[in-house]
Write an enzyme that holds these catalytic residues in place. Structure first.
Site, PDB file in Angstrom:
ATOM      1  N   PHE A  86       0.852  -1.184   0.000  1.00  0.00           N
ATOM      2  CA  PHE A  86       0.000   0.000   0.000  1.00  0.00           C
ATOM      3  C   PHE A  86       0.899   1.250   0.000  1.00  0.00           C
ATOM      4  CE2 PHE A  86      -2.787   3.218   1.869  1.00  0.00           C
ATOM      5  CZ  PHE A  86      -3.911   3.053   1.080  1.00  0.00           C
ATOM      6  N   TYR A 140     -11.439   2.849   9.495  1.00  0.00           N
ATOM      7  CA  TYR A 140     -12.592   3.228   8.652  1.00  0.00           C
ATOM      8  C   TYR A 140     -12.950   2.206   7.581  1.00  0.00           C
ATOM      9  CZ  TYR A 140      -8.638   5.150   5.962  1.00  0.00           C
ATOM     10  OH  TYR A 140      -7.452   5.319   5.311  1.00  0.00           O
TER      11      TYR A 140
HETATM   12  C1  PLP Z   1      -6.180   1.997   4.060  1.00  0.00           C
HETATM   13  C2  PLP Z   1      -4.765   1.682   4.383  1.00  0.00           C
HETATM   14  C3  PLP Z   1      -3.977   2.600   5.078  1.00  0.00           C
HETATM   15  C4  PLP Z   1      -4.553   3.935   5.424  1.00  0.00           C
HETATM   16  O1  PLP Z   1      -3.663   4.833   5.958  1.00  0.00           O
HETATM   17  P1  PLP Z   1      -4.221   6.280   6.397  1.00  0.00           P
HETATM   18  O2  PLP Z   1      -3.122   6.829   7.190  1.00  0.00           O
HETATM   19  O3  PLP Z   1      -5.498   6.056   7.147  1.00  0.00           O
HETATM   20  O4  PLP Z   1      -4.517   7.041   5.164  1.00  0.00           O
HETATM   21  C5  PLP Z   1      -2.681   2.234   5.383  1.00  0.00           C
HETATM   22  N1  PLP Z   1      -2.193   1.024   5.018  1.00  0.00           N
HETATM   23  C6  PLP Z   1      -2.939   0.128   4.353  1.00  0.00           C
HETATM   24  C7  PLP Z   1      -2.374  -1.197   3.983  1.00  0.00           C
HETATM   25  C8  PLP Z   1      -4.243   0.441   4.006  1.00  0.00           C
HETATM   26  O5  PLP Z   1      -4.984  -0.438   3.332  1.00  0.00           O
END
Ligand code: PLP
Length: 404
Positions: free
Chosen positions: A119, A214
């Site tokens: 990610f 979320y």
């Molecule tokens: C959704 C997600 C995030 C989200 O990070 P934020 O700091 O909330 O934007 C991080 N890592 C992974 C693997 C995700 O799927």
């Protein structure tokens, strides 16, 4: 499908959510749906706790205890002890805190090991850590080479348990063991796992973890995230974001930082109480259900989707990007298609809401709390019709939006 739904002991869980009628929501892996209870809870928190209680609510409504209280609840879903989890900040910020702590705790080891295509925020944050700490380096190797790439230079292995795009799931026990055998710490990102698949951090002997509030936890847009630090590491690790909420005695107002006891030292600033209120309602829904049955239903929904796509959408340009083995995937399925963006826009216009992930993936999340088997049928029929008729190929569906 309707017979399966009628026989589903979990079907009433759907009633806990405020879902738009006539739509099929298959994006709960990106933004979970709205629990009815969150509407009432946030309203009460605003009106009564904020409006009437004012500053007193930090004590009288236990606002100050929210990070530990919610952490303790999430701990039950991820196989951790209550004092090993805190709700705080965003997943990105929690990654930063834990990566820096992990590298600094191991002088002589300077490598953060991960996979390309992880990610984006995970890689970006690791790049930021590498740019900040002396001699620190982010190394990425493909997922089947991870185990062999762990050596004495690696401080921390950082992997996302369920891949955000392919849905492929790592074997948490095996990889954790391999990391620790070489003296490295193991950090799992559970963003696409928590509330989607069984997770047992303690059984896997995991060192560190972060995850998102979320997605499957239904905490609302931008909900606070969580972090896990195994009890055995809590005294040795230090958060680089040494804010007052992580201080041993925040209300002594002394000049010098002294880290708090246990996991509390990983807090930084004042907790976002409205976000915490919504998240707590989402988390409570998980505590009330038979979770093994819930996760089994998620797997069944994914398997049904794959089976229907492969039997009813043959020759329509779709390729499965997700493992067929339920034990090797999460609770979402991605299909590759050369025109994935406009196809997804056409689906959304038909009330079937999934998402697009660059460069060519149609992604569908199956959230067993509120997705029915009949939803899967209707979604595949809509996809088939859009592809077979070519109705996706209209100018409006080609317009790109800022958020995909
Ligand atoms: C959704 C997600 C995030 C989200 O990070 P934020 O700091 O909330 O934007 C991080 N890592 C992974 C693997 C995700 O799927």
């Amino acid at each position: 499908m309707e017979r399966r739904d009628a026989a589903d002991p979990l079907r009433a869980c759907r009633d806990a959510f405020d879902l738009p009628p006539g739509e099929i929501y298959l994006d709960g892996n990106s933004l979970g749906a709205l629990p009815h209870a969150a509407v009432a809870r946030v309203a009460a928190t605003v009106r009564d706790e904020w409006g009437k209680g004012l500053i007193r609510s930090w004590n009288t409504a236990d606002w100050i205890g929210a990070p530990a209280r919610l952490g303790g609840k999430i701990a039950r879903i991820i196989g951790a002890a209550p004092h090993e989890v805190q709700v705080a900040d965003s997943t990105s910020v929690n990654l930063y805190k834990l990566l820096v702590a992990a590298v600094q705790a191991q002088p002589g080891r300077r490598v953060i090991l991960s996979e390309p295509g992880n990610f984006p925020t995970d890689l970006y944050v690791a790049q930021g850590v590498a740019a900040t700490l002396p001699d620190c380096e982010l190394r990425t190797v493909s997922r089947d080479e991870i185990v062999d790439a762990i050596d004495e230079s690696v401080a921390v292995v950082m992997l996302t348990h369920v891949h955000y795009q392919s849905g492929a799931r790592f074997d948490m026990d095996d990889i954790t063991r391999a990391a620790q055998a070489k003296g490295a710490l193991m950090l799992w990102d559970l963003s696409h796992s928590v509330g989607a698949v069984p997770v047992d951090l303690n059984a896997a002997n995991a060192d560190l973890a972060v995850g998102c509030g979320y997605k499957y936890l239904n905490g609302g847009p931008g909900a606070p995230a969580f972090l896990y630090v195994a009890e055995r590491h809590q005294a040795a690790l230090r958060s680089p974001l040494s804010g007052w909420m992580g201080h041993a005695a925040p209300f002594d107002f002394t000049d010098d930082y002294a880290p708090g006891q246990g996991i509390a030292r990983f807090l930084c600033g004042t907790p976002p109480i409205l976000g915490m209120a919504a998240l707590e309602e989402g988390v409570d829904l998980f505590l009330a259900v038979d979770r093994p049955a819930l996760f089994a239903k998620g797997q069944a929904l994914c398997s049904t989707f794959i089976e229907l796509v492969e039997t009813r959408c043959t020759g329509l340009g779709l390729t499965l990007a997700t493992p067929r083995d339920p034990a090797a995937r999460g609770s979402h399925v991605s299909l590759r298609h050369a025109s994935a963006w406009p196809v997804m826009q056409a689906l959304i216009a038909r009330g079937v809401i999934g998402d697009f992930r660059a460069p060519d993936a149609l992604r569908f999340g199956f959230t067993p709390l509120y997705t029915a088997h009949a939803d899967v049928w209707h979604a595949v029929e809509a996809l088939r019709d859009i592809l077979a008729s070519g109705s996706w190929d209209q100018p409006a569906f080609h317009v790109r939006a800022a958020v995909t």
